[in-house]
Design a protein around this motif. Structure first.
Motif, PDB file in Angstrom:
ATOM      1  N   TRP A  87      42.130  57.267  66.005  1.00  0.00           N
ATOM      2  CA  TRP A  87      43.542  57.635  66.001  1.00  0.00           C
ATOM      3  C   TRP A  87      44.251  57.135  64.735  1.00  0.00           C
ATOM      4  O   TRP A  87      44.192  55.950  64.416  1.00  0.00           O
ATOM      5  N   GLY A  88      44.860  58.058  64.026  1.00  0.00           N
ATOM      6  CA  GLY A  88      45.546  57.735  62.782  1.00  0.00           C
ATOM      7  C   GLY A  88      44.685  57.879  61.548  1.00  0.00           C
ATOM      8  O   GLY A  88      45.193  57.803  60.422  1.00  0.00           O
ATOM      9  N   GLY A  89      43.383  58.101  61.717  1.00  0.00           N
ATOM     10  CA  GLY A  89      42.462  58.221  60.592  1.00  0.00           C
ATOM     11  C   GLY A  89      42.206  59.664  60.209  1.00  0.00           C
ATOM     12  O   GLY A  89      42.613  60.597  60.897  1.00  0.00           O
ATOM     13  N   ALA A  90      41.518  59.840  59.093  1.00  0.00           N
ATOM     14  CA  ALA A  90      41.168  61.178  58.602  1.00  0.00           C
ATOM     15  C   ALA A  90      39.670  61.369  58.458  1.00  0.00           C
ATOM     16  O   ALA A  90      39.224  62.489  58.194  1.00  0.00           O
ATOM     17  N   ASP A  91      38.880  60.301  58.608  1.00  0.00           N
ATOM     18  CA  ASP A  91      37.426  60.409  58.514  1.00  0.00           C
ATOM     19  C   ASP A  91      36.828  60.689  59.893  1.00  0.00           C
ATOM     20  O   ASP A  91      37.186  60.034  60.876  1.00  0.00           O
ATOM     21  N   SER A  92      35.893  61.631  59.958  1.00  0.00           N
ATOM     22  CA  SER A  92      35.232  61.963  61.225  1.00  0.00           C
ATOM     23  C   SER A  92      34.208  60.880  61.561  1.00  0.00           C
ATOM     24  O   SER A  92      33.085  60.890  61.052  1.00  0.00           O
ATOM     25  N   LEU A  93      34.597  59.953  62.403  1.00  0.00           N
ATOM     26  CA  LEU A  93      33.726  58.846  62.804  1.00  0.00           C
ATOM     27  C   LEU A  93      33.449  58.833  64.302  1.00  0.00           C
ATOM     28  O   LEU A  93      32.689  57.994  64.782  1.00  0.00           O
ATOM     29  N   LEU A  94      34.060  59.767  65.037  1.00  0.00           N
ATOM     30  CA  LEU A  94      33.857  59.848  66.480  1.00  0.00           C
ATOM     31  C   LEU A  94      33.428  61.260  66.860  1.00  0.00           C
ATOM     32  O   LEU A  94      33.828  62.239  66.229  1.00  0.00           O
ATOM     33  N   GLY A  95      32.630  61.347  67.913  1.00  0.00           N
ATOM     34  CA  GLY A  95      32.235  62.641  68.435  1.00  0.00           C
ATOM     35  C   GLY A  95      33.146  63.078  69.566  1.00  0.00           C
ATOM     36  O   GLY A  95      34.072  62.363  69.969  1.00  0.00           O
ATOM     37  N   THR A  96      32.858  64.246  70.112  1.00  0.00           N
ATOM     38  CA  THR A  96      33.604  64.736  71.273  1.00  0.00           C
ATOM     39  C   THR A  96      33.260  63.940  72.535  1.00  0.00           C
ATOM     40  O   THR A  96      33.954  64.055  73.545  1.00  0.00           O
ATOM     41  N   ASN A  97      32.199  63.165  72.475  1.00  0.00           N
ATOM     42  CA  ASN A  97      31.736  62.225  73.507  1.00  0.00           C
ATOM     43  C   ASN A  97      32.191  62.580  74.935  1.00  0.00           C
ATOM     44  O   ASN A  97      33.123  61.988  75.472  1.00  0.00           O
ATOM     45  N   ALA A 150      35.357  67.065  77.410  1.00  0.00           N
ATOM     46  CA  ALA A 150      35.204  66.445  76.108  1.00  0.00           C
ATOM     47  C   ALA A 150      36.400  65.532  75.903  1.00  0.00           C
ATOM     48  O   ALA A 150      37.460  65.719  76.511  1.00  0.00           O
ATOM     49  N   THR A 151      36.255  64.536  75.049  1.00  0.00           N
ATOM     50  CA  THR A 151      37.389  63.662  74.754  1.00  0.00           C
ATOM     51  C   THR A 151      38.277  64.259  73.662  1.00  0.00           C
ATOM     52  O   THR A 151      39.309  63.679  73.320  1.00  0.00           O
ATOM     53  N   THR A 152      37.875  65.418  73.138  1.00  0.00           N
ATOM     54  CA  THR A 152      38.727  66.205  72.254  1.00  0.00           C
ATOM     55  C   THR A 152      39.352  67.329  73.068  1.00  0.00           C
ATOM     56  O   THR A 152      38.931  67.620  74.195  1.00  0.00           O
ATOM     57  N   VAL A 153      40.362  67.995  72.506  1.00  0.00           N
ATOM     58  CA  VAL A 153      41.067  69.054  73.229  1.00  0.00           C
ATOM     59  C   VAL A 153      40.096  70.141  73.679  1.00  0.00           C
ATOM     60  O   VAL A 153      40.222  70.684  74.789  1.00  0.00           O
ATOM     61  N   VAL A 154      39.121  70.462  72.833  1.00  0.00           N
ATOM     62  CA  VAL A 154      38.033  71.373  73.198  1.00  0.00           C
ATOM     63  C   VAL A 154      36.738  70.807  72.635  1.00  0.00           C
ATOM     64  O   VAL A 154      36.758  69.975  71.716  1.00  0.00           O
ATOM     65  N   SER A 155      35.629  71.252  73.166  1.00  0.00           N
ATOM     66  CA  SER A 155      34.342  70.846  72.617  1.00  0.00           C
ATOM     67  C   SER A 155      34.098  71.563  71.294  1.00  0.00           C
ATOM     68  O   SER A 155      34.671  72.634  71.031  1.00  0.00           O
ATOM     69  N   TYR A 156      33.219  70.993  70.463  1.00  0.00           N
ATOM     70  CA  TYR A 156      32.893  71.674  69.220  1.00  0.00           C
ATOM     71  C   TYR A 156      32.087  72.941  69.502  1.00  0.00           C
ATOM     72  O   TYR A 156      32.119  73.893  68.710  1.00  0.00           O
ATOM     73  N   LEU A 192      41.255  67.434  67.498  1.00  0.00           N
ATOM     74  CA  LEU A 192      42.270  66.524  68.012  1.00  0.00           C
ATOM     75  C   LEU A 192      41.837  65.963  69.367  1.00  0.00           C
ATOM     76  O   LEU A 192      41.250  66.677  70.186  1.00  0.00           O
ATOM     77  N   PRO A 193      42.123  64.695  69.626  1.00  0.00           N
ATOM     78  CA  PRO A 193      41.745  64.101  70.903  1.00  0.00           C
ATOM     79  C   PRO A 193      42.686  64.539  72.019  1.00  0.00           C
ATOM     80  O   PRO A 193      43.833  64.923  71.768  1.00  0.00           O
ATOM     81  N   ILE A 194      42.212  64.478  73.251  1.00  0.00           N
ATOM     82  CA  ILE A 194      43.109  64.682  74.383  1.00  0.00           C
ATOM     83  C   ILE A 194      44.056  63.491  74.478  1.00  0.00           C
ATOM     84  O   ILE A 194      43.663  62.349  74.221  1.00  0.00           O
ATOM     85  N   GLY A 195      45.303  63.757  74.791  1.00  0.00           N
ATOM     86  CA  GLY A 195      46.223  62.654  75.057  1.00  0.00           C
ATOM     87  C   GLY A 195      46.468  61.714  73.898  1.00  0.00           C
ATOM     88  O   GLY A 195      46.730  60.518  74.115  1.00  0.00           O
ATOM     89  N   GLY A 196      46.354  62.210  72.666  1.00  0.00           N
ATOM     90  CA  GLY A 196      46.644  61.359  71.518  1.00  0.00           C
ATOM     91  C   GLY A 196      45.704  60.173  71.410  1.00  0.00           C
ATOM     92  O   GLY A 196      44.477  60.312  71.494  1.00  0.00           O
ATOM     93  N   TYR A 197      46.268  58.997  71.255  1.00  0.00           N
ATOM     94  CA  TYR A 197      45.444  57.795  71.043  1.00  0.00           C
ATOM     95  C   TYR A 197      44.554  57.490  72.238  1.00  0.00           C
ATOM     96  O   TYR A 197      43.510  56.853  72.108  1.00  0.00           O
ATOM     97  N   LYS A 198      44.944  57.960  73.428  1.00  0.00           N
ATOM     98  CA  LYS A 198      44.133  57.681  74.623  1.00  0.00           C
ATOM     99  C   LYS A 198      42.775  58.379  74.541  1.00  0.00           C
ATOM    100  O   LYS A 198      41.744  57.799  74.878  1.00  0.00           O
ATOM    101  N   GLY A 199      42.775  59.635  74.099  1.00  0.00           N
ATOM    102  CA  GLY A 199      41.513  60.354  73.964  1.00  0.00           C
ATOM    103  C   GLY A 199      40.632  59.752  72.891  1.00  0.00           C
ATOM    104  O   GLY A 199      39.407  59.665  73.046  1.00  0.00           O
ATOM    105  N   SER A 200      41.245  59.343  71.801  1.00  0.00           N
ATOM    106  CA  SER A 200      40.487  58.693  70.739  1.00  0.00           C
ATOM    107  C   SER A 200      39.872  57.389  71.236  1.00  0.00           C
ATOM    108  O   SER A 200      38.693  57.097  70.985  1.00  0.00           O
ATOM    109  N   GLY A 201      40.648  56.603  71.968  1.00  0.00           N
ATOM    110  CA  GLY A 201      40.133  55.345  72.507  1.00  0.00           C
ATOM    111  C   GLY A 201      39.036  55.560  73.527  1.00  0.00           C
ATOM    112  O   GLY A 201      38.051  54.810  73.574  1.00  0.00           O
ATOM    113  N   LEU A 202      39.180  56.608  74.359  1.00  0.00           N
ATOM    114  CA  LEU A 202      38.149  56.902  75.359  1.00  0.00           C
ATOM    115  C   LEU A 202      36.848  57.306  74.672  1.00  0.00           C
ATOM    116  O   LEU A 202      35.759  56.864  75.078  1.00  0.00           O
ATOM    117  N   ALA A 203      36.940  58.140  73.632  1.00  0.00           N
ATOM    118  CA  ALA A 203      35.741  58.536  72.884  1.00  0.00           C
ATOM    119  C   ALA A 203      35.057  57.315  72.289  1.00  0.00           C
ATOM    120  O   ALA A 203      33.820  57.209  72.288  1.00  0.00           O
TER     121      ALA A 203
END
Length: 372
Positions: A159-169, A188-194, A233-244
């Protein structure tokens, strides 16, 4: 991703058994043991039957490409290490994720029968398709299944970054309900799966705003063919990023599997071993209470929710697993819809491997007129 219902209604449909046989024969031609090839076909097509169209036979051309490049092992020696009474590790030997998770499910069910609960990690694995397919494997034993995995490519930033370091997990839970449809949640922990993005690229349809942004400008990115330039984009903003992040730590470092910068993008790199990690948890309902009593109580609460007041414009309240079960019943009888763009790829695979093309198999294609 499930195909759009209006589009699906116009597409030719194929019998699941013919699809399984096609997958199995293609993989056998690529060096798989016949039983392993059949098992992958079953689990792959189960995703199609349940509507996870971007995670079923859609993936076969990509899987074969990695096989041919040496990125995955067609004849793995999958081993199980018992780490504690209720804990085990499945060593995948770089085999297909479907085979690794099939062994993980067998192990989890056995351990949960002994102990009431099982936590089974897996490492040295690969992409395994739809998460719900594996979460549902313990259902046959009357057990709850819980599944997560480090996705096979990074498409999200912290959350807040620009580098792809997390998956849709993804994260999936399946609850047995006896003869009734199970309660199944898969996200997926993103809005949609890849895979959904890949599906849009295959069909040539734009993505809606809110799925992906340009990693440089932060502006919405709607062209799926430019997805390499963006981040999901993650679901729920920072929450989705943290869950991933948290799910990834459980399936990655805890299993001594890849995570973060170490994840191999299997969409772009066919040769490097992926080192994918998974987790499958099984809970034996009978250790908590009588399964019939549990199912009755769950059914009571679900009925309350379905009958609850609806917001304006909402025709009916849908609960996790309902559309999945409906699609499976429909497709088991009327067949799986496959778009022509995918059929062209499968036809090329058939020609390359010397197997009979899916559309040329006797009884494989079903008449559109039988679809309700």
């Amino acid at each position: 991703m499930a195909l759009d219902e209006e589009l699906a209604a116009k597409l030719p449909r194929f019998r699941a058994e013919a699809m399984i046989a096609f997958v199995a024969e293609v993989l056998a031609a690529e060096g798989f043991r016949p039983a392993d090839a059949r098992r992958v076909g079953e689990l792959m097509v189960e995703a199609d039957l349940t509507g996870a169209d971007s995670h079923g036979i859609f993936r076969l051309p990509q899987y074969v490409r990695r096989l041919r490049a040496g990125g995955s092992n067609p004849r793995p020696d999958i081993a199980v290490r018992r780490l504690a009474p209720a804990v085990a590790m499945v060593e995948g030997d770089n085999g297909f994720g479907h085979l690794v998770m099939s062994k993980a499910a067998e192990t989890a069910i056995d351990l949960a029968r002994e102990n009431g609960i099982a936590w089974v990690g897996a490492r040295r694995s690969n992409h395994a398709g739809a998460g719900a397919v594996h979460a549902c494997l313990p259902l046959a034993a009357g057990m709850i299944g819980i599944y997560t995995v480090v996705a096979s490519a990074n498409h999200m930033a912290v959350w807040g970054g620009a580098d792809s370091l997390l998956g849709t997990n993804p994260f999936a839970i399946a609850i047995p309900m006896g003869d009734a449809d199970p309660v199944v949640f898969d996200m997926a922990t993103t809005v949609v799966s890849y895979g959904t993005v890949k599906g849009h690229a295959l069909l040539g349809t734009p993505m809606p705003e809110g799925w992906m942004i340009d990693a440089t400008t932060g502006e919405p990115l709607t062209d799926p063919k430019r997805s390499a330039e963006g981040i999901l984009l993650p679901i729920g903003g920072y929450k989705g990023s943290g869950l991933a992040l948290m799910l990834g730590l459980l399936a990655g470092p805890l299993n001594r599997a890849a995570f973060g910068k170490d994840v191999v993008d299997f969409n772009a790199d066919d040769r490097t071993v992926a080192e994918t990690g998974h987790v499958l948890i099984a809970l034996d309902v009978a250790r908590f209470l009588d399964p019939a009593a549990f199912q009755a109580e769950v059914a009571r609460h679900l009925a309350d929710m379905r009958a609850s007041a609806r917001l304006p414009g909402v025709e009916r309240i849908r609960l996790p697993g309902e559309m999945r079960a409906t699609r499976r019943r429909d497709r088991a009888v009327y067949g799986v819809p496959l778009p022509p763009q995918l059929m062209a790829q499968l036809d090329r695979l058939a020609a390359e491997t010397g197997v009979v093309a899916l559309g040329q198999r006797r009884g494989a294609v079903m008449e559109l007129t039988v679809v309700p």
